[in-house]
Design an enzyme around this catalytic site. Sequence first.
Site, PDB file in Angstrom:
ATOM      1  N   PRO A 190       0.807  -1.223   0.000  1.00  0.00           N
ATOM      2  CA  PRO A 190       0.000   0.000   0.000  1.00  0.00           C
ATOM      3  C   PRO A 190       0.842   1.275   0.000  1.00  0.00           C
ATOM      4  CG  PRO A 190      -0.926  -1.595   1.523  1.00  0.00           C
ATOM      5  CD  PRO A 190       0.390  -2.156   1.064  1.00  0.00           C
ATOM      6  N   GLU A 210      -2.865  -3.546  -7.060  1.00  0.00           N
ATOM      7  CA  GLU A 210      -3.044  -4.815  -6.349  1.00  0.00           C
ATOM      8  C   GLU A 210      -2.128  -4.793  -5.141  1.00  0.00           C
ATOM      9  OE1 GLU A 210      -5.265  -6.965  -6.878  1.00  0.00           O
ATOM     10  OE2 GLU A 210      -6.022  -6.295  -8.826  1.00  0.00           O
ATOM     11  N   CYS A 244       0.178 -12.614  -0.689  1.00  0.00           N
ATOM     12  CA  CYS A 244      -0.655 -11.462  -0.313  1.00  0.00           C
ATOM     13  C   CYS A 244      -2.043 -11.862   0.177  1.00  0.00           C
ATOM     14  CB  CYS A 244      -0.775 -10.493  -1.490  1.00  0.00           C
ATOM     15  SG  CYS A 244      -1.495 -11.231  -2.974  1.00  0.00           S
TER      16      CYS A 244
END
Length: 469
Positions: A190, A210, A244
């Site tokens: 992020p 993503e 992830c």
Amino acid sequence: MSSYEEIVSRLRTSFQSGKTRTEEYRISQLEAVGCFLEEKRKVLNEALAKDLHKSVFESEVSELSMTRTEINFAINNLKSWMKDEYVDKNLATKLDSAFVRKDPYGVALIIGAWNYPIHLTLIPLVGAISAGNCAILKPSEISTNSEKVLAELLPAYLDKDCFAVVSGGVKETTQLLEMKFDYIFFTGSPNVGKIIMAAASKHLTPVTLELGGKNPCYVDRGVDPQTTANRIVWSRFYNAGQTCVAPDYILCDTETREQLVPAMREALERFYGKDPQQSPDFGRIVSGKHFQRVKALLASGKVVIGGGSDEEDKYIAPTVLVDVKETDPVMQEEIFGPILPILTVENVKEAIGYINRHERPLALYAFSPDNKVVNHVLDCTSSGGFCGNDGMMHMTLISLPFGGIGNSGMGMYHGKYSFDTFSHHRACLLRSTGLESINTIRYPPYTERSLGLLLQAIETKRKGFCSIQ
């Protein structure tokens, strides 16, 4: 011009020539990527083993097979995807042609990630090619061996006028982001995603991000401990936890925890042996920097399984932590390593409250023998994806979109969603040059009668609704 400017200029010239727009051209390039995977399979598996200690099994399943599936699915369906999509019309346009044209954006930038360096770089490329774009690929420099294979070997398979692979770190990526692209697709954290989005905003370039996050895993009372442990252990420690969508922490009550911990210990020993460091199937942390970051998280809570590490081997044992607090370091960031904290909650209501107090995750998991509980968690939370009574398996369906929400990302891909992501859905209406008398009701001078007729022609009425005047 800089080398990046030259590359972008070359690709833009090729795109504007219309070269990438035909179905035949797109299929030829998709087939070329497939040939690369097949002919360089051994080299790719060796690179993945060097970067992440990935077994051939994990490399084949999660890197090569998933990419091949995307290629084959795109080739099988491209003709139908490319067709204009005709839409409903109102009375005013009944005699006209209204449709959605799927146009390519132009020159796309695809920035891959290191944890699945082949999969997360090439699957977006499949979408870009399918949609008729040119593309520059930027593999992650952290997975150095995989980056080298992609940079040195892939270009020989692709049309150099339309596709390029560039290498480099933060400095090079920053320079690359100064160029004007028509679409940017980024996979990563992020924090870096915010930098990508800020750079894209200078050119108003659309993006897919993503990202990741802390994926919760609620385990309800009454589950079968061993079955649940098997599935959680597999999904958490696959690729040494560097996934992830892996469960990042467990939420359960104390009684369930006491049943789950020994079951996870049994599953870990069955999967990786008494010493996972000697197992050919257990991965390693990708770099020394990431090793130090993950090792520091072992200080949170109490270790009940694992806890060992070997800096020279970049090995951290599959570890389970209990007595973890919400304020502990292990709960402040995505772990991205083989550590699984367990937080205790009283019930599903408390678990949902905890989940909803934090950023919306990329994936969310709920285990329960009662489908009503699983659906209750689904109904009362928000996440990029959701899987009940298993971990990560929703990713195997290319009929489902993959993507985050909020802090875990924006946009989606996989299967047709990849084609749609890299396509501009262009609204088209083709009208007749005749029958001009029909249009007079919309021209001045306006009258009450014209207004009434026009509204009848363009408004959609509510079905089954009766208005008494």
